[in-house]
Design an enzyme around this catalytic site. Sequence first.
Site, mmCIF file in Angstrom:
data_model
loop_
_atom_site.group_PDB
_atom_site.id
_atom_site.type_symbol
_atom_site.label_atom_id
_atom_site.label_comp_id
_atom_site.label_asym_id
_atom_site.label_seq_id
_atom_site.Cartn_x
_atom_site.Cartn_y
_atom_site.Cartn_z
ATOM 1 N N HIS A 20 0.834 -1.217 0.000
ATOM 2 C CA HIS A 20 0.000 0.000 0.000
ATOM 3 C C HIS A 20 0.864 1.261 0.000
ATOM 4 O O HIS A 20 0.466 2.292 0.535
ATOM 5 C CB HIS A 20 -0.947 0.018 1.209
ATOM 6 C CG HIS A 20 -1.645 -1.285 1.423
ATOM 7 N ND1 HIS A 20 -2.796 -1.648 0.751
ATOM 8 C CD2 HIS A 20 -1.318 -2.358 2.203
ATOM 9 C CE1 HIS A 20 -3.165 -2.859 1.135
ATOM 10 N NE2 HIS A 20 -2.277 -3.324 2.001
ATOM 11 N N SER A 67 14.227 21.313 -16.458
ATOM 12 C CA SER A 67 13.014 22.076 -16.709
ATOM 13 C C SER A 67 13.415 23.398 -17.337
ATOM 14 O O SER A 67 14.456 23.966 -17.002
ATOM 15 C CB SER A 67 12.285 22.308 -15.392
ATOM 16 O OG SER A 67 11.437 23.438 -15.502
ATOM 17 N N LYS A 84 15.335 21.418 -11.232
ATOM 18 C CA LYS A 84 14.723 20.145 -11.587
ATOM 19 C C LYS A 84 15.619 19.228 -12.410
ATOM 20 O O LYS A 84 16.374 19.666 -13.250
ATOM 21 C CB LYS A 84 13.437 20.390 -12.397
ATOM 22 C CG LYS A 84 12.376 21.122 -11.624
ATOM 23 C CD LYS A 84 11.598 20.202 -10.715
ATOM 24 C CE LYS A 84 10.789 19.249 -11.537
ATOM 25 N NZ LYS A 84 9.367 19.377 -11.338
ATOM 26 N N ASN A 136 14.417 15.804 -14.266
ATOM 27 C CA ASN A 136 13.221 14.975 -14.456
ATOM 28 C C ASN A 136 13.552 13.594 -15.027
ATOM 29 O O ASN A 136 14.335 13.485 -15.962
ATOM 30 C CB ASN A 136 12.240 15.682 -15.387
ATOM 31 C CG ASN A 136 11.771 17.010 -14.820
ATOM 32 O OD1 ASN A 136 11.629 17.149 -13.608
ATOM 33 N ND2 ASN A 136 11.565 17.980 -15.690
ATOM 34 N N GLU A 182 9.355 7.919 -17.195
ATOM 35 C CA GLU A 182 8.017 8.484 -17.400
ATOM 36 C C GLU A 182 7.483 8.128 -18.783
ATOM 37 O O GLU A 182 6.312 7.801 -18.961
ATOM 38 C CB GLU A 182 8.035 10.003 -17.206
ATOM 39 C CG GLU A 182 8.162 10.400 -15.741
ATOM 40 C CD GLU A 182 8.291 11.898 -15.530
ATOM 41 O OE1 GLU A 182 7.870 12.673 -16.405
ATOM 42 O OE2 GLU A 182 8.832 12.295 -14.492
ATOM 43 N N TYR A 210 -10.220 -13.988 -45.764
ATOM 44 C CA TYR A 210 -9.529 -12.699 -45.751
ATOM 45 C C TYR A 210 -10.489 -11.538 -45.967
ATOM 46 O O TYR A 210 -11.407 -11.606 -46.790
ATOM 47 C CB TYR A 210 -8.450 -12.653 -46.851
ATOM 48 C CG TYR A 210 -7.753 -11.305 -46.913
ATOM 49 C CD1 TYR A 210 -6.651 -11.043 -46.102
ATOM 50 C CD2 TYR A 210 -8.227 -10.283 -47.733
ATOM 51 C CE1 TYR A 210 -6.035 -9.800 -46.118
ATOM 52 C CE2 TYR A 210 -7.624 -9.045 -47.760
ATOM 53 C CZ TYR A 210 -6.527 -8.802 -46.950
ATOM 54 O OH TYR A 210 -5.927 -7.568 -46.966
ATOM 55 N N GLN A 215 -5.471 -5.484 -43.390
ATOM 56 C CA GLN A 215 -4.371 -4.583 -43.746
ATOM 57 C C GLN A 215 -4.050 -3.638 -42.588
ATOM 58 O O GLN A 215 -2.943 -3.138 -42.468
ATOM 59 C CB GLN A 215 -4.744 -3.791 -45.001
ATOM 60 C CG GLN A 215 -3.673 -2.833 -45.477
ATOM 61 C CD GLN A 215 -3.952 -2.346 -46.879
ATOM 62 O OE1 GLN A 215 -3.852 -3.109 -47.821
ATOM 63 N NE2 GLN A 215 -4.306 -1.079 -47.020
HETATM 64 N N1 ARG Z 1 -2.005 -5.053 -48.547
HETATM 65 C C1 ARG Z 1 -2.852 -6.150 -48.254
HETATM 66 C C2 ARG Z 1 -2.801 -6.469 -46.753
HETATM 67 O O1 ARG Z 1 -1.997 -5.934 -46.099
HETATM 68 C C3 ARG Z 1 -2.422 -7.347 -49.007
HETATM 69 C C4 ARG Z 1 -3.505 -8.334 -49.276
HETATM 70 C C5 ARG Z 1 -4.490 -7.782 -50.194
HETATM 71 N N2 ARG Z 1 -5.385 -8.749 -50.664
HETATM 72 C C6 ARG Z 1 -6.510 -8.411 -51.264
HETATM 73 N N3 ARG Z 1 -7.267 -9.361 -51.681
HETATM 74 N N4 ARG Z 1 -6.830 -7.176 -51.441
HETATM 75 O O2 ARG Z 1 -3.583 -7.232 -46.238
#
Ligand code: ARG
Length: 460
Positions: free
Chosen positions: A159, A280, A286, A288, A293, A320, A325
């Site tokens: 504490h 400072s 000071k 720092n 930090e 995907y 991305q």
């Molecule tokens: N630049 C894209 C990424 O980072 C690559 C893959 C893109 N694929 C697609 N079908 N558009 O994910």
Amino acid sequence: MQDKSKAWSGRFNEPVAELVKRYTASVEFDQRLAEFDIEGSLAHARMLGHQGIIAMSDVASIEQGLAEILQDIRDGKFEWLLDLEDVHLNIEKRLTDKVGDAGKRLHTGRSRNDQVATDVRLWLRATVDDVLARIRKLQLSLLDLAEAHFDTVMPGFTHLQVAQPVTFGHHLLAYYEMLKRDAERFTDARRRINRLPLGAAALAGTSYPIDREMVARALGFDGVCENSLDAVSDRDFAIEFTSAAALVMTHLSRFSEELILWSSPRFGFIDIADRFCTGSSIMPQKKNPDVPELVRGKTGRVTGHLVALLMLMKAQPLAYNKDNQEDKEGLFDTADTLLMTLEIYADMLRGISVDKAAMRQAASEGFATATDLADYLVKKGLPFRDAHEMVAKAVRQAVDQNCDLASLGLPQLQAFSALIEDDVFEVLTLEGSVASRNHTGGTAPAQVKQAIAGARLHLA
Ligand code: ARG
């Protein structure tokens, strides 16, 4: 007219809007993957050749072209074009400009979806190895400081109030243990990072007679991702990395908080070398502790990246999606922040000097050995709860008299319990208190020495 440099342009009736191009392009940040992209392409091309999917003469042209491109990138001569969207299309287009049809054959049986997942894994594997090396360096730095202070007494806190005396070496070894678990987490995550997505193609695999195991071996992967849909879409390996990174930062943030407190004039336990501090602009007195930090501050940033990645994944249907991305900037920033923090921390610990007298003085205030007095009475037969109550009363009297327990003197102490004899002063000393906690994980100097030896063996 369509821009024929686009890998997917044939399907479209109008060019992509300028703003959309900028919005969807990733080349500004994913060019960082270039060397891994080339490494992956080389392994893929050689496998295609080996399987008779493309001619060996094409493989040779691809190797030649990619080698030149790699050199240009390393020399900073490669021109990255936003129009070509990402690192993959930039390199492929340049390859085709150089070697013609062979370049166009490179993408056979592959998609950018499995390509980018492969690149990120290759990059992350190398990053994990760097992180592990730097954690080790920081641990060695910690061990050196702990060794120099294996018997330096300081107050231990609960504490944030003085609780019991501990050795400074023991306190530092707490962080050694945290970092040891952190290293284990990265090593464990590495096993799951180190799997090959390539061969999953866009999402379903490919009809060419590819050999994924051959590519995995060539790239040093432990094996292949077993499901093509999973291979191109999940980023849990990046989340695991970021989670492990956020934990390291959290540990170092706690340590930083202590360094900040200890170096403040109120505590005066340590001094951090000037090269890690700033002054400072208005208050001349000071100094720092900017580095600790900032470590504390940057911990929030890395934890933010972790949350961002989790949110990135949470609503994505298989397989995907372009959402993925968005995994890169946070991941790259996590790595950069963590690597720099580890590096600077190892150096900073070597620039810490300790005011042993100030630590000792603080430990002797606040009745840090009250528990030792209770334990003393227990060893003489008093039940612990009674001993606790008795010592509480003695502390209260000492508070009233503005002195410590030992200064109450034997007659006053004996008024609390007839069990007290003059051997009590051994347990009321700071050295006696720490030395008595002599078991695995305890704060006794002998244990600290042993723990350091064990740690050095572990790191060797
Ligand atoms: N630049 C894209 C990424 O980072 C690559 C893959 C893109 N694929 C697609 N079908 N558009 O994910």
